[in-house]
Motif scaffolding. Structure first.
Motif, mmCIF file in Angstrom:
data_model
loop_
_atom_site.group_PDB
_atom_site.id
_atom_site.type_symbol
_atom_site.label_atom_id
_atom_site.label_comp_id
_atom_site.label_asym_id
_atom_site.label_seq_id
_atom_site.Cartn_x
_atom_site.Cartn_y
_atom_site.Cartn_z
ATOM 1 N N VAL A 111 2.956 17.915 -9.262
ATOM 2 C CA VAL A 111 1.736 17.136 -9.462
ATOM 3 C C VAL A 111 1.997 15.981 -10.410
ATOM 4 N N ASP A 112 2.701 16.243 -11.508
ATOM 5 C CA ASP A 112 2.970 15.195 -12.494
ATOM 6 C C ASP A 112 3.832 14.084 -11.898
ATOM 7 N N VAL A 113 4.832 14.466 -11.098
ATOM 8 C CA VAL A 113 5.702 13.472 -10.475
ATOM 9 C C VAL A 113 4.909 12.601 -9.512
ATOM 10 N N LEU A 114 4.102 13.240 -8.662
ATOM 11 C CA LEU A 114 3.321 12.459 -7.710
ATOM 12 C C LEU A 114 2.294 11.587 -8.409
ATOM 13 N N MET A 115 1.724 12.087 -9.509
ATOM 14 C CA MET A 115 0.725 11.307 -10.232
ATOM 15 C C MET A 115 1.356 10.041 -10.833
ATOM 16 N N SER A 116 2.585 10.155 -11.298
ATOM 17 C CA SER A 116 3.288 8.980 -11.814
ATOM 18 C C SER A 116 3.492 7.948 -10.709
ATOM 19 N N VAL A 168 -6.431 14.429 -18.542
ATOM 20 C CA VAL A 168 -7.408 15.161 -19.347
ATOM 21 C C VAL A 168 -6.660 16.320 -19.986
ATOM 22 N N ARG A 169 -6.409 16.223 -21.267
ATOM 23 C CA ARG A 169 -5.551 17.190 -21.957
ATOM 24 C C ARG A 169 -6.046 18.620 -21.758
ATOM 25 N N GLY A 170 -5.119 19.485 -21.340
ATOM 26 C CA GLY A 170 -5.436 20.887 -21.158
ATOM 27 C C GLY A 170 -6.167 21.205 -19.871
ATOM 28 N N LEU A 171 -6.517 20.166 -19.081
ATOM 29 C CA LEU A 171 -7.278 20.396 -17.847
ATOM 30 C C LEU A 171 -6.546 19.868 -16.616
ATOM 31 N N GLY A 172 -6.304 18.567 -16.566
ATOM 32 C CA GLY A 172 -5.684 17.979 -15.389
ATOM 33 C C GLY A 172 -5.822 16.476 -15.382
ATOM 34 N N TYR A 173 -6.482 15.950 -14.352
ATOM 35 C CA TYR A 173 -6.576 14.500 -14.192
ATOM 36 C C TYR A 173 -7.987 14.093 -13.789
ATOM 37 N N ARG A 174 -8.294 12.836 -14.088
ATOM 38 C CA ARG A 174 -9.620 12.305 -13.760
ATOM 39 C C ARG A 174 -9.460 10.889 -13.240
ATOM 40 N N LEU A 175 -10.152 10.554 -12.152
ATOM 41 C CA LEU A 175 -10.168 9.204 -11.616
ATOM 42 C C LEU A 175 -11.438 8.528 -12.108
ATOM 43 N N VAL A 227 -3.977 13.538 -2.552
ATOM 44 C CA VAL A 227 -4.289 13.724 -3.969
ATOM 45 C C VAL A 227 -5.344 12.719 -4.420
ATOM 46 N N LEU A 228 -5.161 11.461 -4.035
ATOM 47 C CA LEU A 228 -6.126 10.434 -4.441
ATOM 48 C C LEU A 228 -7.493 10.704 -3.831
ATOM 49 N N GLU A 229 -7.528 11.160 -2.584
ATOM 50 C CA GLU A 229 -8.803 11.494 -1.941
ATOM 51 C C GLU A 229 -9.512 12.620 -2.693
ATOM 52 N N THR A 230 -8.750 13.611 -3.135
ATOM 53 C CA THR A 230 -9.330 14.725 -3.891
ATOM 54 C C THR A 230 -9.908 14.237 -5.218
ATOM 55 N N LEU A 231 -9.167 13.396 -5.910
ATOM 56 C CA LEU A 231 -9.659 12.842 -7.173
ATOM 57 C C LEU A 231 -10.884 11.957 -6.951
ATOM 58 N N LEU A 234 -14.875 13.161 -12.921
ATOM 59 C CA LEU A 234 -14.758 14.560 -13.322
ATOM 60 C C LEU A 234 -13.288 14.975 -13.376
ATOM 61 N N ALA A 235 -12.988 15.934 -14.245
ATOM 62 C CA ALA A 235 -11.619 16.421 -14.360
ATOM 63 C C ALA A 235 -11.301 17.352 -13.191
ATOM 64 N N VAL A 236 -10.111 17.163 -12.611
ATOM 65 C CA VAL A 236 -9.618 18.037 -11.545
ATOM 66 C C VAL A 236 -8.342 18.686 -12.060
ATOM 67 N N SER A 237 -8.289 20.000 -12.044
ATOM 68 C CA SER A 237 -7.150 20.704 -12.619
ATOM 69 C C SER A 237 -5.914 20.586 -11.736
ATOM 70 N N ARG A 238 -4.740 20.779 -12.362
ATOM 71 C CA ARG A 238 -3.499 20.796 -11.586
ATOM 72 C C ARG A 238 -3.541 21.898 -10.533
ATOM 73 N N GLY A 239 -4.086 23.062 -10.915
ATOM 74 C CA GLY A 239 -4.174 24.173 -9.980
ATOM 75 C C GLY A 239 -4.996 23.829 -8.759
ATOM 76 N N GLU A 240 -6.110 23.126 -8.957
ATOM 77 C CA GLU A 240 -6.952 22.750 -7.826
ATOM 78 C C GLU A 240 -6.249 21.746 -6.922
ATOM 79 N N LEU A 241 -5.510 20.809 -7.544
ATOM 80 C CA LEU A 241 -4.769 19.833 -6.754
ATOM 81 C C LEU A 241 -3.697 20.508 -5.914
ATOM 82 N N VAL A 242 -2.995 21.482 -6.521
ATOM 83 C CA VAL A 242 -1.965 22.220 -5.771
ATOM 84 C C VAL A 242 -2.608 22.980 -4.625
#
Length: 225
Positions: free
Chosen positions: A190-195, A210-217, A157-161, A167-175
């Motif tokens: 995804v949320d559990v692993l991100m925590s 990123v509200r409504g999108l996913g996560y950003r590193l 997950v961290l490598e993907t981010l 840039l924002a990466v969606s939850r769907g893309e991470l899955v």
């Protein structure tokens, strides 16, 4: 990285899939060539692992057809056939690697990961965001020079981010990139692993929602919450 495993032996299919998942790869596993054909039609895999002899026939014949159709997915063959001519036939059919049974699972995962890297876009071996370093070749993560202990899935997950830093990466893309077909897209994995990742990375925070999108590193959260 997403891998297709095609093996009719239930125990071996489970063992190979578990080893690859334990190394942070997303794995889809099927037992025969028709199911493999369907999976390859709907999904772009970074690598495929084929047992040589399957209920519907020799996978070498299937791979020849795949190559004639222009499909370039790297293929590793698993086989009990250990003669030189068998290995030559595997490469001649379009195979990229050949592993004779019995084999060590760590060697299998290393070979699969090598084929996945060969198939993918060339990426820098080390991603840097602020004081964070993600070394994709050594599969190591350091923050302010301190080596962090991450699970295979956390690293994936961290490598993907990191590859999409700022840039924002969606939850769907991470899955899609880091889990497999058994994962429910709407689950909270995804949320559990991100925590967990945020706790291990420490402060100041580098993973931002990123509200409504996913996560950003990124070094700063900008306008995201």
């Amino acid at each position: 990285m997403r891998v297709l495993v095609v093996e009719d032996d239930d125990d071996l299919r489970f063992a190979v899939s578990a080893a690859l998942r334990g190394d942070g790869l997303a794995v889809d596993a099927v037992a025969d060539l028709p199911a493999a054909d369907e999976a390859l039609f709907v999904t772009d895999y970074d690598c495929a692992v084929f047992d040589r002899m399957l209920p519907a026939g020799d996978s070498l014949d299937y791979l020849r057809e795949l190559r004639l159709a222009g499909r370039t997915v790297p293929v590793l063959f698993l086989t009990a056939r250990d003669q030189v001519e068998d290995r030559v036939a595997g490469f001649a059919a379009g195979g990229d690697d050949y592993l004779v049974k019995p084999f060590a699972l760590p060697e299998l995962t290393a070979r699969v990961r090598s084929l996945c890297r060969r198939a993918g876009t060339v990426r820098p071996p080390v991603h840097r965001v602020a004081d964070l370093e993600v070394d994709t070749a050594r599969r190591q993560v350091r923050r302010d020079g301190v080596l962090l202990s991450l699970t295979g899935k956390e690293f994936a997950v961290l490598e993907t981010l990191a590859a999409r830093a700022d840039l924002a990466v969606s939850r769907g893309e991470l899955v899609e990139k880091c889990w497999d077909e058994l994962t429910e897209p709407n689950s909270n994995v995804v949320d559990v692993l991100m925590s967990q990742l945020r706790r291990k990375l420490g402060e100041p925070a580098l993973i931002h929602t990123v509200r409504g999108l996913g996560y950003r590193l990124a070094a700063t959260d900008g306008t995201e919450g």
